[in-house]
Design an enzyme around this catalytic site. Structure first.
Site, PDB file in Angstrom:
ATOM      1  N   ARG A   1     -19.653 -35.156 -15.105  1.00 31.59           N
ATOM      2  CA  ARG A   1     -18.860 -33.964 -15.309  1.00 31.59           C
ATOM      3  C   ARG A   1     -17.655 -33.889 -16.252  1.00 31.59           C
ATOM      4  O   ARG A   1     -17.193 -33.228 -17.111  1.00 31.59           O
ATOM      5  CB  ARG A   1     -18.628 -33.212 -14.187  1.00 31.59           C
ATOM      6  CG  ARG A   1     -17.641 -34.099 -13.365  1.00 31.59           C
ATOM      7  CD  ARG A   1     -17.853 -33.682 -11.813  1.00 31.59           C
ATOM      8  NE  ARG A   1     -18.932 -34.092 -11.296  1.00 31.59           N
ATOM      9  CZ  ARG A   1     -19.195 -33.845  -9.890  1.00 31.59           C
ATOM     10  NH1 ARG A   1     -18.317 -33.011  -9.206  1.00 31.59           N
ATOM     11  NH2 ARG A   1     -20.400 -34.602  -9.323  1.00 31.59           N
TER      12      ARG A   1
ATOM     13  N   LYS B   1     -21.117 -47.956  -7.038  1.00 29.80           N
ATOM     14  CA  LYS B   1     -22.356 -47.775  -6.179  1.00 29.80           C
ATOM     15  C   LYS B   1     -22.995 -49.012  -5.399  1.00 29.80           C
ATOM     16  O   LYS B   1     -22.598 -50.007  -5.840  1.00 29.80           O
ATOM     17  CB  LYS B   1     -23.163 -47.248  -7.273  1.00 29.80           C
ATOM     18  CG  LYS B   1     -23.131 -45.892  -8.020  1.00 29.80           C
ATOM     19  CD  LYS B   1     -24.360 -45.601  -8.851  1.00 29.80           C
ATOM     20  CE  LYS B   1     -24.187 -44.452  -9.452  1.00 29.80           C
ATOM     21  NZ  LYS B   1     -24.244 -42.964  -8.589  1.00 29.80           N
TER      22      LYS B   1
HETATM   23  N1  BES Z   1     -25.591 -40.624 -12.281  1.00 34.51           N
HETATM   24  C1  BES Z   1     -25.114 -40.033 -11.082  1.00 34.51           C
HETATM   25  C2  BES Z   1     -26.200 -39.129 -10.244  1.00 34.51           C
HETATM   26  C3  BES Z   1     -27.466 -39.688  -9.993  1.00 34.51           C
HETATM   27  C4  BES Z   1     -27.804 -40.026  -8.775  1.00 34.51           C
HETATM   28  C5  BES Z   1     -28.542 -39.494 -10.712  1.00 34.51           C
HETATM   29  C6  BES Z   1     -29.184 -40.455  -8.298  1.00 34.51           C
HETATM   30  C7  BES Z   1     -29.713 -39.881 -10.547  1.00 34.51           C
HETATM   31  C8  BES Z   1     -30.058 -40.367  -9.284  1.00 34.51           C
HETATM   32  C9  BES Z   1     -23.754 -39.543 -10.907  1.00 34.51           C
HETATM   33  O1  BES Z   1     -23.232 -40.021 -11.949  1.00 34.51           O
HETATM   34  C10 BES Z   1     -23.244 -39.543  -9.699  1.00 34.51           C
HETATM   35  O2  BES Z   1     -22.930 -40.933  -9.320  1.00 34.51           O
HETATM   36  N2  BES Z   1     -22.795 -38.463  -9.138  1.00 34.51           N
HETATM   37  C11 BES Z   1     -22.304 -38.678  -7.736  1.00 34.51           C
HETATM   38  C12 BES Z   1     -21.450 -37.524  -7.616  1.00 34.51           C
HETATM   39  C13 BES Z   1     -20.541 -37.485  -6.512  1.00 34.51           C
HETATM   40  C14 BES Z   1     -19.627 -38.807  -6.472  1.00 34.51           C
HETATM   41  C15 BES Z   1     -19.668 -36.246  -6.247  1.00 34.51           C
HETATM   42  C16 BES Z   1     -23.338 -38.577  -6.538  1.00 34.51           C
HETATM   43  O3  BES Z   1     -24.255 -37.901  -6.802  1.00 34.51           O
HETATM   44  O4  BES Z   1     -23.257 -39.228  -5.674  1.00 34.51           O
HETATM   45 MN    MN Z   2     -21.761 -41.589 -11.464  1.00 39.53          MN
END
Ligand code: BES
Ligand code: MN
Ligand code: ZN
Length: 496
Positions: free
Chosen positions: A349, A275
Site C-alpha cells: 500500500r 515473514k
Molecule cells: N504480499 C503480501 C500479501 C500476500 C500474502 C500476498 C499472502 C499473497 C499471499 C503483503 O505485502 C503483506 O505482507 N500483507 C500483510 C499485511 C499486514 C501486515 C497488514 C499480510 O497480509 O499479512
Molecule cells: Mn508484505
C-alpha cells in the site's frame, strides 16, 4: 508454445490426432463444420466408440478421416454446467495425453457452450483456453520439455463459422493468449532474476520502440523529486534500487483516460517485520499486479484502442537490513500525507499510494490497481475470486459481471468510512496497518486516501488468484496471469 492454425480438410500431412470435446448427450461431430462425407465417417466412428461425454472421459480410436491418424473424444460432463474451469481442465488433459503420446500436430474441435455465455462468447473463450492449455515455465531448466510439446493446434471450425470468422477470432485469441503468457512468465521469474531494474528493462523491451507506447522510468533521484516517500521507504532495506515504470498509450484525441497501476514488489520478505521462513519463497509472486499491467499494455498497443491507457508500476524489493524501514518510522508520501509505519510488511500500500497520486496527472476517468496485497483476502475468498473495492458501485458491478464471463472472477468488498478509523495514528495522518480485523478493506481504505477523487477507482486484491502452489482448476502451477483477460475485455467493451 503451440501455434494455432485453421483446420484444413486436406492437410499436407495427416495430423497425429483429432481431439473432439463434448458434453453428455451432445453430438459434437454434428456441430463441427465438416464436409458430408467426413461427417458421416466420424459419426459412424463415434457410434462405434460410443463416448458418453462424462467429465474426465477420454476415448481414442483410429481416425476414419484422411486428416488424422487417430481420434480422441474428451468428455466435459453436463454441458448446461460447463464452466471455464471444467473446460480448462479438459484441455489440459488433451495436452497431457498428446504430450505423452508424442503427438505434435493435433486437431481440436471444441464446439461447446459455456454456462451463461452466448455462442459467440463461448467460442472465443474455448479458443482462448485452448491456446493457453500447454503453458509451462521451463526458462531455468537445462532440459526443456519443449521437445515433447505440441507444435500445432489445428482448430476445426464450428457449423456456420466461416473461415474468415475463425481467422479473426484466432487473431484476437493469439494476442490475448500471448499477453497472458507474458504475465505468467514475468510472475514466475524469481526475485534474483527479476529485480525492479530488470522489470524496467522488460517494460522497455515489451513496450519499446515501434509499439507506440512511451516508456518512462523513474529512478531514486526522480522519485525523490516527486517526493515519493512510500516507494523509497519500501526499497531502502534492499541493495536493489526502486523504479517507477510509466507506460503510456496515447492515441490522437483519446475518448477516455484510463490508468492501470500494478504492485511490483519483486520480492517481499516483509522487511524488519520479517515473514516466517515457511512459504516465504512464494513472495517472488508479489509483482503479479505489475505483470498484469505490463501484459495489458503490451496488448493495448496492438489493439489500437482509442483511449489514453497508462500503466504505472512502482517496483521495489522489501528486505530487512541495517538501513531498512522500521516499525514506528514516519514517512511522507507523494501528496504530502504522513504515514506511521506500524508494520513494514504492509509495504504494498505504501508504494501503490505514491503511484495513485502520480495517476492524477493523466486526468483518469478510470483507475484500476492490481495487487497481491493481503493474506486476509485469501482467507476471505480463497483462490476462487479476487476481492475488489472502490468508489463507483456501477464500475464494480461491471467488473463482477465481466469477470464471470471471462473466467476471472472478482467479488466486491465494502469500503465503509469507518474502516479508515482502524488506521488512526497518534503521531501521523494514518498508520499503514490496523489490527487483524478487516485486512483487505483496511488496505483498500488506506489506498482510497491517495486515489484521485474524480476518477472511478477500483482496487483489485489478487493475492489469492495471482498464483497457485499447485495445478488448480486447470491452471498451471505458479503465476496465472489473472486480470489480463478481464482488463482487455473491459477495455474493448468501452469501445462500443
Ligand atoms: N504480499 C503480501 C500479501 C500476500 C500474502 C500476498 C499472502 C499473497 C499471499 C503483503 O505485502 C503483506 O505482507 N500483507 C500483510 C499485511 C499486514 C501486515 C497488514 C499480510 O497480509 O499479512
Ligand atoms: Mn508484505
Ligand atoms: Zn507484499
Amino acid at each position: 508454445m503451440a501455434d494455432l492454425y485453421q483446420y484444413r480438410e486436406t492437410p499436407e500431412e495427416p495430423l497425429d490426432c483429432l481431439y473432439i470435446l463434448q458434453g453428455t448427450g451432445v453430438d459434437s461431430v454434428g456441430r463441427m463444420e465438416l464436409g458430408p462425407k467426413d461427417r458421416r465417417a466420424l459419426k459412424a466412428k463415434a457410434r462405434a466408440l460410443s463416448p458418453r461425454g462424462a467429465e474426465g472421459e477420454v476415448i481414442s480410436g483410429e481416425c476414419p478421416l484422411q486428416m488424422a491418424h487417430r481420434v480422441t473424444f474428451v468428455g466435459l460432463g453436463d454441458e448446461k454446467e460447463l464452466t471455464h474451469a471444467k473446460l480448462r481442465k479438459a484441455l489440459r488433459r488433451v495436452v497431457r495425453q498428446a504430450t505423452r503420446n508424442h503427438e505434435y500436430q493435433i486437431g481440436l474441435a471444441v464446439p461447446v457452450k459455456i454456462r451463461g455465455l452466448s455462442d459467440a462468447e463461448s467460442r472465443v473463450f474455448a479458443l482462448l483456453e485452448a491456446a493457453l492449455a500447454d503453458y509451462t515455465f521451463d526458462h531455468f531448466k537445462s532440459k526443456k520439455n519443449e521437445f515433447d510439446k505440441i507444435d500445432g493446434l489445428h482448430i476445426v471450425p464450428m457449423a456456420g463459422e466461416t473461415e474468415e470468422e475463425l481467422g479473426e477470432r484466432l487473431q484476437r485469441i493469439r494476442l490475448y493468449a500471448n499477453s497472458v503468457r507474458l504475465a505468467r512468465d514475468l510472475g514466475n521469474r524469481p526475485g534474483n532474476d527479476l529485480t525492479p531494474e530488470a522489470l524496467a528493462s522488460m517494460a522497455r523491451e515489451v513496450c519499446g520502440e515501434g509499439s507506440g507506447i512511451r516508456v518512462t522510468i523513474l529512478g531514486p533521484k526522480e522519485l525523490a523529486k516527486e517526493k515519493m516517500g512510500g516507494i523509497l521507504a519500501v526499497s531502502q532495506g534492499s541493495d536493489e534500487e526502486p523504479r517507477l515504470i510509466v507506460l503510456e498509450h496515447r492515441p490522437k484525441k483519446p475518448k477516455k483516460s484510463i490508468v492501470l497501476v500494478g504492485k511490483g514488489v519483486t520480492f517481499d520478505a516483509g522487511g524488519i517485520s520479517l515473514k516466517p521462513a515457511k512459504d516465504m519463497g512464494w513472495m517472488k509472486y508479489d509483482m503479479c499486479g505489475a505483470a498484469t499491467v505490463l501484459a495489458v499494455l503490451n496488448a493495448v498497443a496492438q489493439l489500437e484502442l482509442p483511449f489514453k491507457v497508462v500503466g504505472l508500476i512502482p517496483a521495489a524489493e522489501n528486505l530487512p537490513s541495517g538501513g531498512a524501514l522500521k516499525p514506528g518510522d514516519i514517512i511522507s508520501m507523494a501528496n504530502g500525507k504522513t504515514v506511521e509505519v506500524d508494520n513494514t510488511d504492509a509495504e504494498g500500500r505504501l508504494l501503490l499510494a505514491d503511484a495513485l497520486v502520480y495517476a492524477e496527472r493523466f486526468h483518469p476517468d478510470f483507475i484500476i490497481d492490481y495487487a497481491t496485497l493481503t493474506g486476509a483476502c485469501v482467507v476471505a475468498l480463497g483462490h476462487e475470486a479476487a476481492g475488489i473495492m472502490g468508489n463507483d458501485r456501477e464500475f464494480l458491478d461491471t467488473l463482477v459481471r465481466m469477470g464471470d464471463e471471462v473466467g476471472e472472477r472478482v467479488w466486491p468488498l465494502p469500503l465503509y468510512e469507518e474502516y479508515f478509523s482502524y488506521l488512526k495514528s497518534d503521531w501521523a495522518d494514518m498508520k499503514n496497518a490496523g489490527s487483524r480485523w478487516g485486512g483487505p478493506v483496511t488496505a483498500g481504505s488506506f489506498l482510497e486516501q491517495f486515489a484521485p477523487a474524480k476518477a472511478s477507482w477500483t482496487h483489485m486484491d489478487i493475492a489469492g488468484v495471482a498464483y497457485s502452489e499447485r495445478e488448480r482448476s486447470g491452471l498451471p502451477v505458479g503465476a496465472s496471469g489473472f486480470g489480463v483477460v478481464l482488463t482487455l475485455s473491459w477495455l474493448e467493451s468501452l469501445r462500443k
